[in-house]
Design an enzyme around this catalytic site. Structure first.
Site, PDB file in Angstrom:
ATOM      1  CB  THR A   1      -0.947   0.018   1.215  1.00 27.75           C
ATOM      2  OG1 THR A   1      -0.156   0.029   2.413  1.00 27.75           O
ATOM      3  CG2 THR A   1      -1.858  -1.188   1.216  1.00 27.75           C
TER       4      THR A   1
ATOM      5  CB  CYS B   1      -3.600   8.305  -1.195  1.00 27.81           C
ATOM      6  SG  CYS B   1      -2.429   9.515  -0.513  1.00 27.81           S
ATOM      7  CB  THR B   2      -1.256  11.870  -4.441  1.00 27.99           C
ATOM      8  OG1 THR B   2      -1.306  12.353  -3.091  1.00 27.99           O
ATOM      9  CG2 THR B   2      -1.313  13.045  -5.394  1.00 27.99           C
TER      10      THR B   2
ATOM     11  CB  THR C   1       4.043  14.686  -4.208  1.00 25.49           C
ATOM     12  OG1 THR C   1       3.302  13.517  -4.601  1.00 25.49           O
ATOM     13  CG2 THR C   1       3.890  15.748  -5.289  1.00 25.49           C
TER      14      THR C   1
ATOM     15  NE  ARG D   1       2.460  15.004   3.379  1.00 26.03           N
ATOM     16  CZ  ARG D   1       2.982  13.955   3.994  1.00 26.03           C
ATOM     17  NH1 ARG D   1       2.951  13.887   5.320  1.00 26.03           N
ATOM     18  NH2 ARG D   1       3.530  12.979   3.300  1.00 26.03           N
TER      19      ARG D   1
END
Length: 481
Positions: free
Chosen positions: A261, A292-293, A350, A373
């Site tokens: 994950t 997730c992004t 990121t 963030r």
């Protein structure tokens, strides 16, 4: 006139409330006994309350911008409940709209029977035996995966969460782990009945016995002694991200495959479900569910690129803080992340822009990215700034994304909203990879800016479960196609 309106509103509410209440046992029976998942424009009605059913219809009605209530869908549900169905996923909202448009005087029973013909062939099992699943790690994503897997148990013939592997924290470890599963400060209480079996060191959740196994490494566990065989292990620790590290799981007895994950390194397939899940095959033993992004933005980017073409762009994410950051200022090996997470916006990096190319090779080298963030514990926002190959308009772009969210194979990945009052906390619990905020869309010629919300915990966990189902061979027919 006012009194008449008051009475009309109340009468209509009572009628809808009673209808939704009558739908629940039919939905439950179809799910538990037939493996049929009932939804309304992608909003699952399984294990919902009366209000949940009504809200699902209300959401669909707002996006469709047309009338759709339980009074419309209940007759469809009644008709399909009288059929001899095999496991499938049925959207009674779409069937209702299709019946309105294409019924042409056909009796509703005949219409439903015709639409459900491909799956009206009697109950059958999609798997020869239930697929054992093990969670390695029990943090934020791990606990949400547990919730989802327990929720999807149904008749127990599909995915079965058998064990959770952690390092023992204290003599009260079992109780504390169960408490964290049952209660969550962000996602609220788990809709489950939870008890403990101390003799088996197990959590019993809605009848599912999930053993807690203590281990310090992935390669020294004999799962078969717990009756676990050919298990798919979901590693949500993020500690191992390459083939050598994740391959340690495969050295344990009873393990067949592994899902990470987090973004995988090297030659590990990074799968964004809905985009490149066709790369799943029987030979590969290790998969990554990407980040997730990446899951949030890639489906939207594909939808835009397929229609308008993407020349280049920049991705900026306003990402909720994570457990990796400090609660108060303290040393951290990463730049800026040592500062108090709940008090600061923290500029960081990121890898999502580069990761896009692993799922969408046609966008390789076309995107840059950065991240901030922000002081919220969950739900993030991706700001996607693109130069397109052709000019468009706000209405054309939004209409395309709405249609993609409602009618395309990406309907489980992309959601579409059009309310001027939505804020980040409204998306907590969203099961979509990303949600397009249509009222924030900006278009000037061939330049556009899209705002995509995503529950970076629950939405991502939902994508992981979709990948898990694909690997396990659980692909439900979708009606209507």
């Amino acid at each position: 006139m006012t009194i008449e309106k008051q009475e009309a509103y109340l009468k209509n509410w009572i009628n809808q409330d009673e209808t939704a209440e009558a739908m629940l046992p039919l939905i439950g029976h179809l799910y538990r006994d037939r493996g049929v998942n009932i939804n309304v424009y992608g909003q699952s009605l399984v294990n919902q309350t009366v209000i949940g059913v009504l809200n699902a219809h209300q959401f669909a009605q707002q996006v469709l911008e047309s009338q759709l209530s339980v009074l419309d869908t209940f007759p469809i549900l009644q008709a399909l409940s009288r059929l001899d169905l095999s496991p499938c996923r049925v959207d009674i909202g779409k069937l209702t709209v299709r019946f309105r448009a294409q019924g042409n005087g056909t009796p509703l029973e005949d219409f439903v029977r015709q639409e459900l013909m491909p799956v009206n062939k009697g109950k059958n099992a999609l798997l020869k035996e239930p697929q054992d699943v093990v969670l390695y790690g029990f943090g934020r994503v791990g606990r949400l995966l547990a919730r989802l897997l327990i929720e999807k148990t149904g008749g127990g013939d599909k995915l079965r969460l058998r064990a959770i592997v952690v390092r023992k924290g204290s003599d009260e470890d079992l109780m504390k782990r169960a408490s964290l599963l049952e209660r969550d400060s962000v996602h609220g209480p788990f809709n489950a009945v939870i008890t403990l079996d101390k003799e088996e060191n197990a959590i019993i959740a809605n009848g599912n016995m999930v053993r807690l196994i203590y281990a310090n490494s992935p390669d020294g566990i004999d799962y078969t002694q717990y009756g676990i065989h050919n298990a798919i292990v979901i590693d949500n620790t993020g500690k191992w991200r390459d083939r050598a590290g994740l391959g340690l799981h495969l050295q344990s007895q009873g393990v067949a495959k592994v899902i990470l994950t987090a973004p995988g390194k090297g030659d590990i397939p990074n799968i964004v479900f809905g985009i490149n899940h066709h790369e799943v095959n029987g030979d590969e033993t290790i998969y990554s569910a990407a980040s997730c992004t990446t899951n949030a933005v890639v489906p939207v980017l594909k939808a835009v690129n397929d229609r308008f073409g993407v020349v280049n762009g920049h991705l900026e994410t306003c990402h909720s803080y994570t457990n990796d950051q400090n609660l108060i200022d303290n040393y951290h090996k990463g730049d800026r992340r040592g500062r108090a997470a709940a008090l600061n916006m923290v500029l960081t990096s990121t890898g999502a822009a580069q990761a896009v190319a692993k799922a969408l090779p046609e966008l390789a080298g076309k995107l840059t990215g950065n991240a901030i963030r922000v002081p919220v514990p969950n739900v993030s926002l991706a700001v996607v700034n693109l130069t397109l190959a052709k000019e468009t308009s706000v209405s054309e772009l939004n209409d395309h994304l709405r249609d993609t969210a409602l009618h395309s194979p990406l309907q489980n990945q992309i959601a579409f909203v059009n309310s001027p009052e939505l804020v980040s906390s409204d998306f907590i619990g969203s099961r979509h990879a990303g949600v397009v905020d249509s009222l924030a869309t900006i278009v000037t010629g061939n330049r556009c800016v899209l705002y995509v919300w995503y529950d970076n915990e629950f939405g991502y966990a939902s994508q992981v479960v979709r990948l898990l189902q694909k690997i396990a061979g659980l692909e439900l027919p979708v009606i209507p196609a």
